[in-house]
Design an enzyme around this catalytic site. Structure first.
Site, PDB file in Angstrom:
ATOM      1  N   LYS A  77       1.043  24.034 -26.884  1.00 31.67           N
ATOM      2  CA  LYS A  77       1.305  22.719 -26.904  1.00 31.67           C
ATOM      3  C   LYS A  77       0.654  21.859 -25.802  1.00 31.67           C
ATOM      4  O   LYS A  77       0.559  22.485 -24.880  1.00 31.67           O
ATOM      5  CB  LYS A  77       2.971  22.737 -26.876  1.00 31.67           C
ATOM      6  N   SER A 151      10.228  18.998 -30.472  1.00 34.03           N
ATOM      7  CA  SER A 151       9.148  18.550 -30.229  1.00 34.03           C
ATOM      8  C   SER A 151       7.687  19.463 -30.268  1.00 34.03           C
ATOM      9  O   SER A 151       6.528  18.694 -30.286  1.00 34.03           O
ATOM     10  CB  SER A 151       9.113  17.955 -28.800  1.00 34.03           C
ATOM     11  N   SER A 175      13.345  22.450 -28.991  1.00 35.56           N
ATOM     12  CA  SER A 175      12.150  22.185 -29.592  1.00 35.56           C
ATOM     13  C   SER A 175      11.123  23.195 -30.100  1.00 35.56           C
ATOM     14  O   SER A 175       9.908  23.057 -30.355  1.00 35.56           O
ATOM     15  CB  SER A 175      11.319  21.210 -28.432  1.00 35.56           C
TER      16      SER A 175
END
Length: 228
Positions: A77, A151, A175
């Site tokens: 990420k 996310s 997330s």
């Protein structure tokens, strides 16, 4: 998809050890798969052949049986640092280029894994759909009319699309776990303190954790073991 699909970390390690595949051919597959999903806004930065070359060269003289993640492609990420590659957290105005990689990235590389790129996210990891990014909304590979969650939606989507065998995201309030559930992948939020947060952009330091997303439970377990 390639003629020889990526199934699991265990299966790919078996193919390496039998001499049926090489990390270079697997990375070529990865780039082909990524190109097929270019419109889905999964990646913020997909590493080039030149950028991955040093890691492949380091593996060239290694015995595949001696490294637990030999040649395994992984993504991170884009709120986790990879040395020499911009970290944006989904916001180009914030972008910086770190000199050092996050602790988890260093551990994965030491285990033989190869980073292939950085994935999209809700800006600063504040969101639950990966629609709120300057790099565009990430689409769910199973149905591009739907979201992959967030996310860490890019990290979940990259695994679901077969463009990496594992990815790492951050989880503050769901997330990792929520996008894993929306993409049919396996995500784990580690117990606080089990995995170092060094190199992660903080959201809420008392809750943030870096954890794996993978295709299977055993794959998630071996990734977590490598960084814990």
């Amino acid at each position: 998809m390639s003629a020889t699909p990526l199934l699991s970390i265990r299966h790919l390690l078996q193919e390496y050890r039998a001499g049926h595949r090489t990390p270079a051919t697997v990375l070529a597959d990865i780039r082909d798969r990524a190109a097929r999903h270019e419109a889905d806004n999964i990646w913020i930065h997909l590493l080039t052949e030149a950028q991955t070359a040093p890691w492949l060269e380091a593996l060239a003289g290694q015995d595949p049986a001696t490294l637990p993640l030999y040649g395994i492609p992984f993504a991170i990420k884009d709120n986790i640092d990879l040395a020499g590659i911009p970290t944006t957290a989904g916001c180009p105005a914030f972008s910086y280029t770190p000199e050092d990689s996050a602790f988890v990235v260093e551990r994965l590389i030491a285990a033989g894994a190869v980073p292939v790129g950085k994935t999209n996210l809700d800006e600063f990891a504040m969101g639950s759909s990966t629609e709120n990014s300057a790099y565009g909304p990430t689409r769910n590979p199973w149905d591009t009319n739907t979201v992959p969650g967030g996310s860490s939606g890019g990290s979940a989507a990259v695994v679901a699309a077969g463009s990496a065998l594992g990815a790492f995201g951050s989880d503050t309030g769901g997330s990792i776990r929520q996008p894993a559930s929306l993409t049919g992948t396996v995500g784990a939020k580690p117990t606080y303190g089990l995995v170092s947060r060094y190199g992660l952009i903080a959201f809420a330091s008392s809750l943030d954790q870096i954890g794996p997303i993978a295709r299977t439970v055993p794959d998630a377990a071996v990734l977590l073991e490598a960084v814990a």
